[in-house]
Design a protein around this motif. Structure first.
Motif, PDB file in Angstrom:
ATOM      1  N   TYR A 164    -115.644  41.665   7.588  1.00 23.12           N
ATOM      2  CA  TYR A 164    -115.970  43.085   7.674  1.00 23.12           C
ATOM      3  C   TYR A 164    -114.736  43.971   7.870  1.00 23.12           C
ATOM      4  O   TYR A 164    -114.854  45.176   8.026  1.00 23.12           O
ATOM      5  N   VAL A 165    -113.558  43.336   7.868  1.00 27.64           N
ATOM      6  CA  VAL A 165    -112.312  44.098   8.065  1.00 27.64           C
ATOM      7  C   VAL A 165    -111.677  44.411   6.715  1.00 27.64           C
ATOM      8  O   VAL A 165    -111.483  43.515   5.891  1.00 27.64           O
ATOM      9  N   TYR A 166    -111.374  45.689   6.502  1.00 28.51           N
ATOM     10  CA  TYR A 166    -110.766  46.129   5.239  1.00 28.51           C
ATOM     11  C   TYR A 166    -109.259  45.896   5.233  1.00 28.51           C
ATOM     12  O   TYR A 166    -108.678  45.484   4.244  1.00 28.51           O
ATOM     13  N   GLY A 167    -108.622  46.182   6.364  1.00 28.02           N
ATOM     14  CA  GLY A 167    -107.176  46.020   6.448  1.00 28.02           C
ATOM     15  C   GLY A 167    -106.663  46.442   7.811  1.00 28.02           C
ATOM     16  O   GLY A 167    -107.411  46.574   8.770  1.00 28.02           O
ATOM     17  N   VAL A 168    -105.342  46.655   7.886  1.00 27.22           N
ATOM     18  CA  VAL A 168    -104.692  47.048   9.139  1.00 27.22           C
ATOM     19  C   VAL A 168    -103.839  48.286   8.908  1.00 27.22           C
ATOM     20  O   VAL A 168    -103.141  48.381   7.902  1.00 27.22           O
ATOM     21  N   LYS A 169    -103.905  49.234   9.849  1.00 29.02           N
ATOM     22  CA  LYS A 169    -103.051  50.414   9.797  1.00 29.02           C
ATOM     23  C   LYS A 169    -102.574  50.730  11.207  1.00 29.02           C
ATOM     24  O   LYS A 169    -103.393  50.881  12.115  1.00 29.02           O
TER      25      LYS A 169
END
Length: 282
Positions: free
Chosen positions: A32-37
């Motif tokens: 469910y994680v799209y990415g990191v920012k």
């Protein structure tokens, strides 16, 4: 009243996509994680939307069948929101402290509630019953403590047919008790939660007040829609529920297609870069 709807813009504006710091995460939330920012996990709203819709369908169905629903959120920023939401739709809430056995040991809990009501009655009729000011003061303090714990479930009269949880790790005892009793759990799962222990996980921010308010507004509208259907005696209730579930599945399918296309584009871009690098090397 129809099943509530929402848009991606609403989810974005409420900050539903912001997860926890990368050091605070549960690997089971990876899908469910799209990415990191900026070292913050970003939740994939294409996954959140269909799951949120599915949870609304489930709540509407349970309410339409006359089921009781319990809101659970003991963190400071969600207490008042949850209390207001439960009261708006005539349901129940726990927003101060989850007492161990609140579901699995309901007999004992119901005795404590009966005792609380008895003491409140004694305080109200203290003069006629002959209680002194000191005795009334002692009872008032105890009533205040018990009200903090049981105030939202005084009239529940039995375990609920579903519970709504805002923060899974914080309310883990409530989730486990519901699981032991096979009570459906609708839960907001931030990036540090375990989505596998709840029946209807909704990936999303569980800290922001705006996000919590949005979830609760949608849950309340779904419950009220179910109650309206039950009171109105809608003959096509089963058919409507089936249609709603189909819509949820379609949303989930669309999200999967979008994700597949995005992965395909990324793979093509990588292949093109590798080809260019190979040409330069030659």
């Amino acid at each position: 009243m129809a099943l509530p709807t929402f848009t991606m813009k609403q989810l974005m504006e409420a900050g539903v996509h912001f997860g926890h710091h990368t050091r605070r995460w549960n690997p089971l939330m990876t899908p469910y994680v799209y990415g990191v920012k900026d070292k913050i996990h970003i939740i994939n709203l294409n996954k959140t939307a269909p799951l949120l819709h599915k949870s609304l369908v489930a709540l509407e169905t349970i309410a339409a069948a006359g089921g009781k629903i319990l809101f659970v959120a003991t963190k400071h920023q969600a207490r008042d929101i949850v209390k207001d939401a439960a009261e708006r739709c005539g349901q129940y809430y726990v927003n101060n402290r989850w007492l161990g056995g609140m579901l699995t040991n309901w007999t004992t809990v119901s005795q404590s509630i009966a005792r609380l009501k008895r003491m409140e009655s004694n305080i109200e009729n203290a003069t006629s019953l002959g209680f002194t000011k000191k005795e009334v003061g002692v009872m008032s303090k105890e009533v205040a403590k018990l009200r903090d714990i049981f105030g939202g479930i005084l009239d529940m009269k039995g375990v609920p047919q579903a519970i709504i949880v805002i923060d899974v790790p914080r309310e883990l005892n409530a989730v486990r008790e519901a699981k032991n009793l096979n009570i459906p759990t609708i839960a907001i799962c931030d990036t540090n939660a375990n989505p596998e222990i709840v029946d209807y996980p909704v990936p999303g921010n569980d800290d922001a007040s705006r996000a919590t308010q949005l979830y609760c507004d949608l849950f309340v509208d779904a419950i009220l829609s179910g109650i309206e259907k039950r009171l109105g005696g809608v003959a096509s209730k089963k058919e409507e529920t089936a249609i709603a579930m189909e819509e949820a599945e379609n949303l989930e399918h669309e999200a999967q297609v979008k994700e597949a296309k995005q992965k395909s584009k990324t793979s093509e871009a990588r292949a093109e870069r590798r080809s260019k690098l190979a040409e330069k090397a030659e």
